[in-house]
Design a protein around this motif. Structure first.
Motif, PDB file in Angstrom:
ATOM      1  N   GLY A  31       0.811  -1.208   0.000  1.00 53.04           N
ATOM      2  CA  GLY A  31       0.000   0.000   0.000  1.00 53.04           C
ATOM      3  C   GLY A  31       0.845   1.259   0.000  1.00 53.04           C
ATOM      4  N   ILE A  48     -12.947   3.944  -2.787  1.00 56.22           N
ATOM      5  CA  ILE A  48     -11.532   3.720  -3.060  1.00 56.22           C
ATOM      6  C   ILE A  48     -11.323   3.023  -4.400  1.00 56.22           C
ATOM      7  CG2 ILE A  48     -11.452   1.523  -1.822  1.00 56.22           C
ATOM      8  CD1 ILE A  48      -8.708   4.242  -1.966  1.00 56.22           C
ATOM      9  N   ASP A  67      -3.937  -3.782   0.584  1.00 50.77           N
ATOM     10  CA  ASP A  67      -4.592  -2.763   1.397  1.00 50.77           C
ATOM     11  C   ASP A  67      -5.928  -2.365   0.772  1.00 50.77           C
ATOM     12  OD1 ASP A  67      -3.542  -1.486  -0.844  1.00 50.77           O
ATOM     13  OD2 ASP A  67      -3.140   0.387   0.220  1.00 50.77           O
ATOM     14  N   ASN A  91      -5.547  -7.955   5.158  1.00 51.28           N
ATOM     15  CA  ASN A  91      -6.124  -7.506   6.427  1.00 51.28           C
ATOM     16  C   ASN A  91      -6.619  -8.674   7.257  1.00 51.28           C
ATOM     17  OD1 ASN A  91      -8.749  -6.426   8.009  1.00 51.28           O
ATOM     18  ND2 ASN A  91      -7.264  -4.762   7.799  1.00 51.28           N
ATOM     19  N   TRP A 105     -16.068  -5.829   5.246  1.00 58.32           N
ATOM     20  CA  TRP A 105     -15.067  -4.770   5.125  1.00 58.32           C
ATOM     21  C   TRP A 105     -15.651  -3.439   5.591  1.00 58.32           C
ATOM     22  CZ3 TRP A 105     -10.002  -5.038   3.863  1.00 58.32           C
ATOM     23  CH2 TRP A 105      -9.346  -3.866   3.468  1.00 58.32           C
ATOM     24  N   GLU A 133     -11.311   0.158   5.462  1.00 58.44           N
ATOM     25  CA  GLU A 133     -10.792   1.496   5.164  1.00 58.44           C
ATOM     26  C   GLU A 133     -11.957   2.464   5.003  1.00 58.44           C
ATOM     27  OE1 GLU A 133      -7.223   3.419   2.535  1.00 58.44           O
ATOM     28  OE2 GLU A 133      -8.459   1.896   1.585  1.00 58.44           O
ATOM     29  N   ARG A 178      -8.959   9.009   9.311  1.00 62.35           N
ATOM     30  CA  ARG A 178     -10.217   8.278   9.352  1.00 62.35           C
ATOM     31  C   ARG A 178     -10.383   7.475  10.638  1.00 62.35           C
ATOM     32  NH1 ARG A 178      -7.130   5.966   4.905  1.00 62.35           N
ATOM     33  NH2 ARG A 178      -6.272   3.952   5.518  1.00 62.35           N
ATOM     34  N   GLY A 182      -4.465   2.567  12.030  1.00 57.96           N
ATOM     35  CA  GLY A 182      -3.928   2.075  10.769  1.00 57.96           C
ATOM     36  C   GLY A 182      -2.814   1.084  11.015  1.00 57.96           C
ATOM     37  N   ASP A 194      -2.150   7.472  10.583  1.00 59.27           N
ATOM     38  CA  ASP A 194      -3.552   7.731  10.270  1.00 59.27           C
ATOM     39  C   ASP A 194      -3.690   9.132   9.710  1.00 59.27           C
ATOM     40  OD1 ASP A 194      -6.358   7.349  10.205  1.00 59.27           O
ATOM     41  OD2 ASP A 194      -6.562   8.383  12.133  1.00 59.27           O
ATOM     42  N   ASN A 209       1.264  -2.637   5.673  1.00 56.04           N
ATOM     43  CA  ASN A 209       0.098  -1.794   5.423  1.00 56.04           C
ATOM     44  C   ASN A 209      -1.026  -2.650   4.863  1.00 56.04           C
ATOM     45  OD1 ASN A 209      -1.682   0.322   5.021  1.00 56.04           O
ATOM     46  ND2 ASN A 209      -0.849   0.825   3.015  1.00 56.04           N
ATOM     47  N   THR A 266      -4.321  -1.733   5.584  1.00 55.68           N
ATOM     48  CA  THR A 266      -5.343  -0.757   5.968  1.00 55.68           C
ATOM     49  C   THR A 266      -5.539  -0.723   7.484  1.00 55.68           C
ATOM     50  OG1 THR A 266      -7.227  -2.250   5.570  1.00 55.68           O
ATOM     51  CG2 THR A 266      -6.473  -0.934   3.733  1.00 55.68           C
ATOM     52  N   ASP A 267      -6.778  -0.642   7.930  1.00 62.22           N
ATOM     53  CA  ASP A 267      -7.062  -0.313   9.320  1.00 62.22           C
ATOM     54  C   ASP A 267      -7.661  -1.491  10.079  1.00 62.22           C
ATOM     55  OD1 ASP A 267      -6.366   2.314   8.578  1.00 62.22           O
ATOM     56  OD2 ASP A 267      -8.435   2.713   7.962  1.00 62.22           O
TER      57      ASP A 267
END
Length: 453
Positions: free
Chosen positions: A135, A169, A203, A282, A306, A336, A351, A379, A384, A437, A439-440
């Protein structure tokens, strides 16, 4: 770090959730997966060499793992390039290092894109190119795909607009890959006819190689005309800078008159020698966080859906889910969310911080029902948004503490100033770059009988 007192649950709740977050980051480290993939991958004949091209937030760690795996087989990289946001020293002789800009591309990204072109040109037809993708790659090597249509400044403005407008996204990436030099399979085109092994850390939702890093080694399913149509149908078109709209229309016109102006499609011969593997996602982070929560004595619910949509709305709904849980239950989410900034000149946060602040609002509103609930949102890359935080940890006392610190948390939330509000009470989670990475992650729990492990 000192933290403002937010109630008796604050310190133990934070410690529990931070252990789970650390486990999530550890579970998403790409090094072991890179080493495993290269341990048995066919190497070139003596007439060929191995070139490493690593781009993204995890570029350094992935490159070092690749160098070690090749060394175990008696092979040293013949060349290559590592592009990261904060580059470390080169992991091997012959491997160049460059810095790009993230999340908004800039002059460093344009220079890194040029160096990637030079590195790709040195890959011969009998070589193996190992592309290590993670990512952030879209921004780190961002440069215009066609000279004269856009400038690097135009690309930066476009990214800023797309990221701040709450555009899905998938569409953001579709636009970026269309107008960026290395998106939409163009790196595979530059490397052909060499064999290419692309190892990707995902990501994106669905872990689609077409989307990860703008798909530099993957065929582009979008035609220029279809993309323009979709942007108009989704009412995104008016939000794009005029120069970007003109460029997209020009690319569509060029492709309509000459198919060679299109991006590479799935049936293109250049992909015959390309193998792509998504090695970390993730889901790995969520599974590791869940394992840590179980080890701490919690019943765990891992959510496969997600996280997408507005961060503030998600923060409230996730808080409700935890409030409704039985005591001793932990929840793990991944995804995300987006933040639609609109006219917010003083916006400061990310975020995950916005999601956390909105969750704090909901826990405050719930009163005693939320007294034993805490939530961490962060993140996995350790950053973040354009801030010095990776996210935040909140509980039912955070909202009141922000008020006591002299802030209006409702006004801060509405104006997207989550960083200021959360920072005033020590609720921010600060971390260095993590080397991955995916995402979150959001990790939340309800204590059992008021006790936090």
């Amino acid at each position: 770090m000192a933290h403002a007192r937010r109630g008796p649950l604050a310190a133990p709740a934070r410690a529990t959730l931070e252990r789970c977050y650390a486990a999530a980051v550890a579970g998403a480290q790409p090094g072991p997966a890179v080493a495993a993939a290269l341990a048995s991958w066919p190497l070139p004949s003596p007439s060929g060499g191995v070139h490493l091209l690593a781009v993204g937030k995890a570029a350094d760690g992935m490159a070092r793992a690749a160098v070690a795996a090749l060394a175990a087989r008696g092979v040293a990289p013949a060349g290559g390039l590592v592009v990261a946001h904060h580059p470390a020293p080169s992991p091997a002789p012959g491997l160049e290092v460059a810095a790009g800009d993230h999340p908004i591309p800039g002059a460093r990204s344009a220079r890194a894109a040029a160096r990637l072109g030079a590195a790709a040109a040195r890959v011969g037809p009998f070589d193996l190119a190992v592309v290590l993708l993670s990512g952030g790659a879209s921004s780190l090597v961002s440069a215009p795909a066609a000279v004269g249509l856009l400038t690097p400044d135009d690309l930066a403005a476009a990214s800023r607009t797309l990221l701040g407008a709450g555009v899905p996204i998938g569409l953001v990436n579709a636009v970026r890959k269309r107008v960026s030099r290395w998106g939409a399979g163009r790196l595979a085109r530059a490397l052909a006819p060499a064999r290419v092994l692309c190892l990707a850390v995902s990501d994106v939702p669905g872990d689609d190689p077409v989307v990860i890093g703008s798909g530099p080694c993957a065929p582009d399913p979008w035609t220029a005309a279809a993309l323009c149509h979709s942007l108009r149908a989704e009412h995104v078109w008016p939000a794009l800078p005029v120069v970007l709209r003109r460029a997209l229309d020009a690319l569509a016109d060029a492709a309509a008159s000459d198919p060679r102006a299109e991006t590479p499609k799935p049936d293109d011969v250049i992909f015959a020698g390309v193998e792509t593997r998504v090695i970390v996602t993730n889901a790995h982070a969520r599974a590791a966080a869940a394992a840590a929560a179980r080890a701490a004595g919690y019943k765990v619910v891992v959510h496969d859906a997600w996280l997408a949509g507005e961060a503030a709305s998600l923060g409230r709904s996730l808080a409700d889910a935890v409030i409704a849980s039985l005591p001793g239950t932990a929840h793990v989410w991944g995804g995300e969310p987006a933040v639609t900034l609109g006219d917010a000149p003083d916006a400061r946060g990310g975020r995950m911080q916005e999601l956390a602040l909105a969750a704090a609002a909901r826990l405050h509103e719930a009163g005693p029902a939320a007294a034993e609930v805490a939530l961490l949102a962060a993140g996995t890359d350790g950053r973040d948004g354009p801030t010095d935080a990776s996210g935040a940890v909140i509980d039912a006392h955070t909202w009141t503490a922000i008020r006591a610190a002299g802030h209006d948390p409702a006004a801060d939330l509405a104006a997207h100033r989550s960083h200021d509000a959360l920072g005033a009470v020590g609720a921010l989670l600060r971390a260095a770059p993590t080397g991955t990475n995916v995402t979150d992650v959001v990790i939340a729990a309800r204590a059992a009988a008021g006790r936090w492990p």
